[in-house]
Design an enzyme around this catalytic site. Structure first.
Site, PDB file in Angstrom:
ATOM      1  N   ASP A 126       0.866  -1.242  -0.159  1.00  0.00           N
ATOM      2  CA  ASP A 126       0.088   0.266  -0.018  1.00  0.00           C
ATOM      3  C   ASP A 126       0.775   1.318   0.034  1.00  0.00           C
ATOM      4  O   ASP A 126       0.615   2.204  -0.867  1.00  0.00           O
ATOM      5  CB  ASP A 126      -0.782  -0.045   1.244  1.00  0.00           C
ATOM      6  CG  ASP A 126      -2.265   0.607   0.721  1.00  0.00           C
ATOM      7  OD1 ASP A 126      -2.486   0.833  -0.172  1.00  0.00           O
ATOM      8  OD2 ASP A 126      -2.934   1.273   1.956  1.00  0.00           O
TER       9      ASP A 126
ATOM     10  N   ASP B  77      -8.867  -2.077   2.658  1.00  0.00           N
ATOM     11  CA  ASP B  77      -8.891  -1.443   3.873  1.00  0.00           C
ATOM     12  C   ASP B  77      -9.744  -1.830   4.818  1.00  0.00           C
ATOM     13  O   ASP B  77      -9.688  -1.504   5.971  1.00  0.00           O
ATOM     14  CB  ASP B  77      -8.894   0.300   3.662  1.00  0.00           C
ATOM     15  CG  ASP B  77      -7.762   0.552   2.687  1.00  0.00           C
ATOM     16  OD1 ASP B  77      -6.695  -0.072   2.810  1.00  0.00           O
ATOM     17  OD2 ASP B  77      -8.055   1.732   2.057  1.00  0.00           O
TER      18      ASP B  77
END
Length: 424
Positions: A246, A292
């Site tokens: 990420d 997420d």
């Protein structure tokens, strides 16, 4: 050229430069501003409502998905595949993520992300999104139907005529016969499928944000429920790898931002910041990716199953990790608005969701017990069939990874299973 003639030219160049600067400018949510006057500035109330709603929506699939993962686990131990949902198919059971799968997942996700980036650069965005819309329409309808099924089982009266059906396709004959599709369902499932199809058509035709969120929540809940980490160490490997993934793709390149802007699919939850001004037709969205939600969510669900295994009638690790998720997500939003730059949420969520429970286990003297805990689920001896949709967390990468995990564990193709002859 006279001085009088140079003034308009300079003014024209200045205007052109201003337009180019405006086209290149982005606001804190990554939406492009066409010019300075057209750029929407969200009110404090609208911003608070949008991000508060995103946090609330993110918590729903984590909380209920974790609870359903425990029910799913107990049902498997008892050999009951339907656990009040009406489904009786192998793919409705959990798929276990091993340490090997966890280590490969960031690599698979990176290849998928970069592949999509190249596709959007080479091919027409319109046609790619058309194919993706059809793909996610099918997955979304199936995922939403699976999510609704337990509720529908309680809504329908006992006198409801619930007939059983089976859809079976095979290849070959005799001992070489192989199943291509073997799916059992009932009338309640058909009702769920019909309702989900209405939502799917709404999404396909209008791309409305509410339909997007219904599909997104279904993907996330199914992912948390049916993707099971086998132990805490595997969870740390997965979250650690995706932490690096990420951060790299958000801060190191423009690949993720480009794909996120171009990718029209329910792989994120959205909520309009201009809802108070424009109502349901609002168009300036704050967003949160399903990754997420699902990635920390499956770790939180593992800790809930660990709590249950302790038989102490306590949910210390589940609630601590759940509160840690809220803290990490709130910190992400705070940093994003402070620095006016998109943030990789896992940068804040991973340390919080892993760190809080580990510290508590350290103080309680249960750290060794936590890391030695092995989730009781094992990959099914039979491969998942048509309904592999519940394991989807909202992206092609997660689908490929989950299917590949089953293939590695079973040593067979995820699409074919040899039929064993049965005695009459």
């Amino acid at each position: 050229m006279s001085e009088a003639e140079q003034i308009p030219a300079s003014a024209s160049e200045a205007a052109a430069s201003a337009v180019l600067d405006a086209l290149n400018a982005t606001d804190s949510n990554g939406t492009e501003a066409l010019n300075a006057t057209a750029k929407f500035v969200a009110s404090p109330e609208g911003t608070a409502l949008a991000y508060g709603s995103l946090v609330f929506m993110a918590l729903l699939p984590i909380f209920f998905g974790a609870l359903r993962s425990v029910t799913c686990s107990k049902s498997k131990e008892l050999g009951e595949n339907d656990y009040d949902s009406g489904f009786r198919n192998a793919a409705d059971m959990p798929e276990t993520i091993t340490s090997r799968d966890a280590a490969r997942f960031p690599i698979i996700a990176s290849c998928t992300l970069f592949g999509l980036y190249l596709f959007f650069k080479v091919f027409s965005q319109e046609y790619i999104n058309l194919l993706l819309s059809v793909y996610f329409f099918v997955l979304g309808v199936l995922a939403l139907s699976h999510t609704m099924s337990p509720l529908m089982s309680r809504v329908f009266p006992a006198s409801f005529p619930n007939k059983q059906y089976q859809l079976l396709f095979t290849q070959g004959s005799g001992e070489s016969k192989e199943e291509i599709v073997n799916y059992e369902f009932d009338t309640k499932n058909l009702v769920c499928l019909l309702i989900s199809s209405v939502v799917g058509v709404w999404y396909l035709l209008k791309k409305h944000w509410i339909a997007n969120n219904l599909f997104g929540l279904a993907f996330a809940l199914n992912g948390v429920e049916l993707l099971h980490l086998n132990n805490v160490s595997t969870g740390c490997i997965l979250l650690g790898g995706l932490f690096i993934y990420d951060v790299f793709w958000v801060f190191g390149t423009n690949v993720m931002v480009t794909v996120a802007k171009s990718f029209e699919a329910p792989i994120k939850l959205v909520f309009p910041q201009d809802l108070l001004e424009k109502g349901l037709e609002a168009s300036n969205f704050a967003m949160l990716g399903l990754g997420d939600i699902v990635i920390p969510g499956i770790f939180i669900a593992l800790l809930l199953r660990f709590d249950v295994s302790l038989n102490k009638n306590s949910r210390t690790y589940f609630y601590s990790s759940f509160l840690a998720y809220i803290f990490g997500l709130g910190l992400t939003i705070f940093v994003m608005h402070t620095f006016k730059h998109a943030q990789p949420a896992l940068l804040y969520l991973v340390p919080a969701c892993v760190g809080f429970p580990v510290i508590i286990a350290l103080f309680k003297g249960e750290l060794t017990e936590m890391f030695s805990y092995e989730s009781s689920e094992e990959v099914l001896p039979t491969s998942p069939r048509l309904t592999s949709f519940p394991t989807v967390s909202g992206s092609p990468a997660s689908l490929a990874s989950s299917m590949d995990a089953v293939s590695v564990a079973t040593g067979s193709s995820p699409r074919h299973r040899r039929l064993q002859p049965t005695s009459m």
